[in-house]
Design a protein around this motif. Sequence first.
Motif, mmCIF file in Angstrom:
data_model
loop_
_atom_site.group_PDB
_atom_site.id
_atom_site.type_symbol
_atom_site.label_atom_id
_atom_site.label_comp_id
_atom_site.label_asym_id
_atom_site.label_seq_id
_atom_site.Cartn_x
_atom_site.Cartn_y
_atom_site.Cartn_z
ATOM 1 N N THR A 189 -31.625 -10.630 9.936
ATOM 2 C CA THR A 189 -30.280 -10.458 10.488
ATOM 3 C C THR A 189 -29.416 -9.521 9.660
ATOM 4 O OG1 THR A 189 -29.830 -12.551 9.422
ATOM 5 C CG2 THR A 189 -30.108 -12.585 11.799
ATOM 6 N N THR A 190 -29.664 -9.462 8.365
ATOM 7 C CA THR A 190 -28.846 -8.563 7.549
ATOM 8 C C THR A 190 -29.509 -7.185 7.474
ATOM 9 O OG1 THR A 190 -29.874 -9.720 5.721
ATOM 10 C CG2 THR A 190 -27.561 -10.157 6.100
ATOM 11 N N ALA A 191 -28.823 -6.254 6.869
ATOM 12 C CA ALA A 191 -29.334 -4.890 6.805
ATOM 13 C C ALA A 191 -30.605 -4.828 5.969
ATOM 14 C CB ALA A 191 -28.266 -3.980 6.190
ATOM 15 N N LYS A 192 -31.533 -3.982 6.408
ATOM 16 C CA LYS A 192 -32.809 -3.882 5.696
ATOM 17 C C LYS A 192 -32.675 -2.901 4.547
ATOM 18 C CE LYS A 192 -35.885 -5.326 9.365
ATOM 19 N NZ LYS A 192 -37.032 -5.034 10.192
ATOM 20 N N THR A 193 -32.106 -3.351 3.445
ATOM 21 C CA THR A 193 -31.914 -2.486 2.281
ATOM 22 C C THR A 193 -32.549 -3.126 1.057
ATOM 23 O OG1 THR A 193 -29.853 -3.602 1.789
ATOM 24 C CG2 THR A 193 -29.691 -1.616 3.118
ATOM 25 N N TYR A 194 -32.589 -2.354 -0.012
ATOM 26 C CA TYR A 194 -33.148 -2.874 -1.260
ATOM 27 C C TYR A 194 -32.352 -4.075 -1.755
ATOM 28 C CZ TYR A 194 -36.503 0.843 -2.055
ATOM 29 O OH TYR A 194 -37.578 1.672 -1.961
ATOM 30 N N GLU A 195 -31.015 -3.980 -1.500
ATOM 31 C CA GLU A 195 -30.164 -5.045 -2.015
ATOM 32 C C GLU A 195 -30.505 -6.393 -1.395
ATOM 33 O OE1 GLU A 195 -28.963 -1.986 -1.362
ATOM 34 O OE2 GLU A 195 -28.709 -1.574 -3.497
ATOM 35 N N ASN A 196 -30.975 -6.322 -0.160
ATOM 36 C CA ASN A 196 -31.262 -7.576 0.528
ATOM 37 C C ASN A 196 -32.711 -8.010 0.398
ATOM 38 O OD1 ASN A 196 -28.707 -8.195 1.487
ATOM 39 N ND2 ASN A 196 -28.908 -6.687 3.129
ATOM 40 N N GLU A 197 -33.432 -7.367 -0.477
ATOM 41 C CA GLU A 197 -34.807 -7.816 -0.710
ATOM 42 C C GLU A 197 -34.780 -9.250 -1.215
ATOM 43 O OE1 GLU A 197 -37.173 -5.412 -3.208
ATOM 44 O OE2 GLU A 197 -37.850 -4.176 -1.536
ATOM 45 N N GLY A 198 -35.704 -10.015 -0.735
ATOM 46 C CA GLY A 198 -35.758 -11.401 -1.192
ATOM 47 C C GLY A 198 -35.063 -12.372 -0.258
ATOM 48 N N ARG A 199 -34.249 -11.829 0.625
ATOM 49 C CA ARG A 199 -33.637 -12.736 1.619
ATOM 50 C C ARG A 199 -34.684 -13.071 2.666
ATOM 51 N NH1 ARG A 199 -27.618 -12.597 3.258
ATOM 52 N NH2 ARG A 199 -28.442 -14.558 3.944
#
Lengths: 350, 583
Positions: free
Chosen positions: B165-175
Amino acid sequence: MFLHCETLYYAFILLNIYNFFFFWHAYLIYSSSVAAGAQSGIEECKYQFAWDRWNCPERALQLSTHSSLRSANRETAFVHAISSAGVMYTLTRNCSLGDFDNCGCDDSRNGQRGGHGWLWGGCSDNVGFGEAISKQFVDALETGQDARAAMNLHNNEAGRKAVKGTMQRTCKCHGVSGSCTTQTCWLQLPEFREVGNYLKEKYHRALKVDLLRGAGNSAASRGAIAETFSSISRKELVHLEDSPDYCLENRTLGLPGTEGRECLKKGKNLSKWEKRSCKRLCGECGLAVQERKAEMVSSCNCKFHWCCAVRCEQCRKTVTKYFCVKKGGQRGRNESASSRRKNLRLRKKH
Amino acid sequence: MAGAIIENMSTKKLVIVGVALLLCQAFTFMVGGLIAPSPTTAVPYLATKCVDTIKHRQESKWFMPWGPNQCHKIRSFDEATAKMIEANNIVFAVHIPLPNKEMSSWFQFMLVILQFDIAFKMYNQIEDGAMVTIDVGLAYRDDTISEWTEMAHSFEQRKLSCNFTTAKTYENEGRYYECDLMPFMEVGSVSHKYYLLNMRLPVNERKKVNVGIGEIKDIRLVSIHQNGGFTQVWFAMKTFLTPSILIIMIWYWRRITLMSRPPVLLEKVILALGISMTFINIPVEWFSISFNWTWMLLFGDIRQGIFYSMLLSFWIIFCGEHLMETQFFEALVLGRGELKMCVSCVPAIQIFPERPTNKSQDQTERNRFSVYWKQVGPIVFGSFCLFIFDMCERGVQLTNPFYSIWASDVGTELAMAFIIVAGICACLYFLFLCFMVFQVFRNISGKRTSLPAMSKARRLHYEGLIFRFKFLMLVTLICAAMTVIFFIISQVNEGHWHWGEHTVQVNSAFFTGIYGMWNLYVFAIMFLYAPSHKRYGDEQSSGQCITGDAGANSGEDIQLTTTITHVDGPTEIYKMTGKEAQE
């Protein structure tokens, strides 16, 4: 008669010893989960505040009342909340792993304890168990009765409420031919990140309570404290003091300052908060932003399995990073320190 | 059918019967709401990650997540990576139930739902249409020390339908991805105390097995079973309701056979309704406590299906029969005073306007089930579709508890086809039903005006007819509305209400209450629509059955026990109308 009294006395002592061992036993069972939970709370805190002036340094994370410099600001409130949330979360999670013997079944919801209650009406949610044990352990650290203690207890509770509030209700239909005539719903733990995001929101909207002035330990003031806190919603974070200036290094308060911190500037998918991080960390603190190019070794063209095995090639690429430095002078020292930190971070990532 | 008890009953008695039924109804709701616990319990489990250290084993080994002889476990997969453990050596173990508890045959059934926690990684995303292949084994034992006995073993494929659901970025890795629930297992009887599930996700890159399914962090299971307390209350209810329906059914059929004419279709249908209700009621589930009958779930579905189709058929036939009778009424009004016409209504009153004198043909027409093929056809066809679907799902689960028709694309399409066809049948049926009800009402309101102009006996008969129809319509509507309302409440609601110190289990109340309601409905129909003994042409009291002059009819008891030579309604009418005609 005398003998009788003596027996009673010994019985009393035995009971106390029993209670002590009972608690100690409980402590041994849950302590590893509690510790792991607190740790996950801290990690989440670090993640949530990575681009804020205050970045959840380890020193701030002492939950105990014994630290001489107990601040009662917004950040302390968040730390308490996220820690107790982490403890509750981990306990609840470990319940469903089968780590504990009495998850959710030791309450009196159905009026019966243990086996029969399970057979008759099932157990209550694990989250209730996690909440109770978290309360027992985390709140026990708060021994005082002053406004600070009341604030910490309130924020602990807010953390636990955050876990409950972010839980998702999931339902499954299983009636005749799988229709929805019968459906069962249950509460599901979210990712801990959800709890962190929720509490970060609460952090921004934390309420300030003016109680420190005239804070005595008299019964009257204690009553006033209890009254004040009971009027505030238990979901909200509460603080008593304003936050200090986190820009500057403050050795007495144990604040490192923002000098040498990394910030984010350009990037496609950055949020507003992240995009403004250089301005917030450096610019508004009277520091300059320094651009550094670093060559990074990262893995690429990986072949993954769902677990464990990763076969990658090593790729080199140049990345640009931004750091806060003092305006003019002393550049060399800072650079080396921050580059060391940066290298550490890069290594951590892989 | 004319001269049913409901028409000849005084208002007072009708009210008494109504209040008694309402009290029973309230009682059934209270049993569910106050005594029974919630109907089902969901227990969440998190699979323990065990490491299978032995390379080539001869016999299957079972991995225990906790307790004595527990497996060598790892907390996270980072640990596995560090220790160079391969994906194929990891076994997900779940013990059902949790420590210090045991399963019981009172739980009736157990279904398990599967959920993956898959972390998002930029370079290891879930591919489109990714399938997970699970090598799963189920074992049981009845005490804590003996060896595990295998119950089922299977390679199962499940489609991963996850979205990030969130943006597919490096920051959201692990979600984590948000993945749909997957049906995993269903067993129709819980006759063992302990169950153990061992799952593996074998990787084979050449065959593209379990490749591109992202980085799995955890496997979560949720087991759902019926609560023992609810089962007990439910059984008690069934055991109590069976004889009540059975007795009224026998009584009803005895009344029918006592009549001088053969039973008409509607009477037979009411009997069939009673039989299907008894079929549901008979508490054969008691046997599932001591026997390992896994087909109980399927059997319960079939029983419910039979009852529902019977109930739907009953409504259609009831409407149809009354439609014909009102049409006959039309004919009778048109040809008022003609004796010939009235002769033709013996013993049953059914004459089509087109063929008013063709007695024998009409009678057979009326008593033939095949007249209703158009309306009953959709019911039979729809139930048949659902039966096939149920056999495909729960029937196959008898042999492989992990089977799910929704797991494969073909199966999903097939299942959807069955359900859609059944839905179309249901729509068709309700269109027919609504049209019929509309027709009856139109006939009734059209002829209302001509009622006063009729002779007394004839008027009474038709007023009775109208009353009978409207009464059933009202009761049916109330029952259906109650079912729908409670269904919605139980869907929307959290499942229990707190009322001071008491907890009201709304879902349980829904089940026991609705079940009791349809039982009472069938009971009331068999009782009220049974042929009456009462004489029709009694001049003093003849008006009272409709107008409800409750004061003067102490002698008007329904003669439940009388065995006098039976004179049934239609014959009476015939006599009356005959008399009139002579006059």
